[in-house]
Design an enzyme around this catalytic site. Structure first.
Site, PDB file in Angstrom:
ATOM      1  N   ASP A  98     -18.078  28.077-125.269  1.00  0.00           N
ATOM      2  CA  ASP A  98     -18.062  29.348-126.253  1.00  0.00           C
ATOM      3  C   ASP A  98     -17.282  29.185-127.624  1.00  0.00           C
ATOM      4  O   ASP A  98     -17.514  29.729-128.457  1.00  0.00           O
ATOM      5  CB  ASP A  98     -17.235  30.555-125.404  1.00  0.00           C
ATOM      6  N   LYS A 125     -26.135  36.733-119.483  1.00  0.00           N
ATOM      7  CA  LYS A 125     -25.781  35.146-119.598  1.00  0.00           C
ATOM      8  C   LYS A 125     -26.240  34.241-118.418  1.00  0.00           C
ATOM      9  O   LYS A 125     -26.631  33.222-118.584  1.00  0.00           O
ATOM     10  CB  LYS A 125     -24.471  34.977-120.018  1.00  0.00           C
ATOM     11  N   GLN A 128     -14.787  35.784-120.375  1.00  0.00           N
ATOM     12  CA  GLN A 128     -15.606  36.855-121.329  1.00  0.00           C
ATOM     13  C   GLN A 128     -14.461  37.797-121.930  1.00  0.00           C
ATOM     14  O   GLN A 128     -13.397  38.162-121.170  1.00  0.00           O
ATOM     15  CB  GLN A 128     -16.187  37.641-120.147  1.00  0.00           C
TER      16      GLN A 128
END
Ligand code: NAD
Length: 303
Positions: A137, A70, A114
């Site tokens: 996200d 990412k 994450q």
């Protein structure tokens, strides 16, 4: 399905056409190029460019790989990325205080926590500390609520990427029988919502579904996100179906998905490869969300 020998020559081994591959690398590189152009234009005009803060708690190797991929993608398109690595035994207070400080940091326009987190940490509590305006996200309760209501907001990256990949290949959703296998908050459930909002007729399957193969055989569009290696095989697919394999499993033979590709590729019309299908689209969608965070009024970020 009874494909005949395509040459019509008796005795020649039967050749059956294989599914069209829905190539996520190609579609993702187009999306990334668009994001890069817009960021370059913003920079040239002296406007704000995105800066993504990534947080990784612990040293899970797969999570390390995902965060690195990412961050690399951010650099490629001109998004600044700042990484925060915390030890696996970090307290809830420590992770919470990092998120709170990133919320307050005007330099930071997006925050990515994450997952999965170590078991002692409360994932929902920590996700919901993220400022919804920086929730690139799409996993806060605020973003989930907006998605459920059909109001503009950040959409989780994997479901957003799956839709973008299908749209890239001009798959239309209206009236289609779509079956989603897996009902996680990360993938399956938001996917079912998005497909229903695009007028598909959606069935959402899970581990308690009584006859999974029968439900799947009913699908014109089958999306599998169960996290079970090669769960879906020939008896689960109708001839001519479009199949999206979200699963990723590291095996001795390399990466495999939730679908047994060799078993179905001659039966279905189109199929996403693993790797190179949904994975690159997930990352491209993160970049799009990161850009959206600086583009608009943070109280009403676009889809
Ligand atoms: P999860 O474990 O949170 O959820 C799995 C879901 O599948 C659950 O709802 C469960 O009920 C259902 N399920 C499990 N076994 C089943 C069975 N035998 N029959 C029917 N349903 C069953 O997983 P997740 O986070 O949604 O991820 C799913 C898969 O997608 C994993 O392999 C994960 O690695 C992969 N993934 C890939 C990407 C990507 O970018 N390609 C992103 C996220 C997740």
């Amino acid at each position: 399905m009874g494909y005949s020998n395509v040459y019509g020559i008796p005795g020649l081994a039967t050749i059956r056409p294989a599914a069209q591959l829905l190539d996520g690398r190609v579609a993702a590189s187009e999306l990334k190029a668009q994001v890069a152009v817009e960021i370059e234009q913003r920079a040239a005009a002296g406007e704000r460019v995105p800066a993504l803060a990534t947080i990784l708690v612990g040293d899970d190797p797969a999570s390390h790989t995902y965060v690195s991929a990412k961050r690399r993608a951010c650099t490629e398109v001109g998004i600044r990325s700042v990484h925060h690595s915390l030890p696996a035994d970090s307290t809830l207070e420590k992770v919470a205080s990092l998120i709170t400080s990133l919320n307050a940091d005007e330099e930071v326009t997006g925050i990515l926590l994450q997952l999965p987190l170590p078991a002692h940490l409360d994932t929902r509590l920590l996700l919901d500390l993220i400022d919804p305006a920086k929730d690139v996200d799409g996993l806060t309760t605020t973003s989930g609520g907006r998605l459920a209501q059909g109001t503009p907001g950040f959409v989780p990256c994997t479901p957003k990427g799956v839709l973008a990949l299908l749209e890239h290949y001009d798959v239309d959703f209206a009236g289609r029988r779509a079956v989603v296998v897996g009902r996680s908050e990360l993938v399956g459930r938001p996917l079912a919502t998005l497909l229903s909002q695009r007028d598909a007729t959606v069935t959402l399957c899970h581990s308690r579904t009584r006859d999974l193969a029968a439900e799947c055989r009913n699908a014109e569009l089958l999306i599998v996100a169960a996290g079970r290696e090669r769960l879906v095989s020939e008896r689960h697919v109708a001839p001519g179906a479009i199949v999206v394999d979200v699963g990723i499993h590291r095996t001795a033979a390399g990466l495999v998905g939730d679908v047994d590709h060799a078993a179905i590729r001659h039966r279905v019309a189109a199929l996403t490869p693993v790797p190179g299908g949904v994975g690159p689209m997930t990352i491209a969608s993160l970049l799009e969300n990161a850009l959206a965070a600086v583009r608009t009024n943070p109280l009403a970020p676009p889809l």
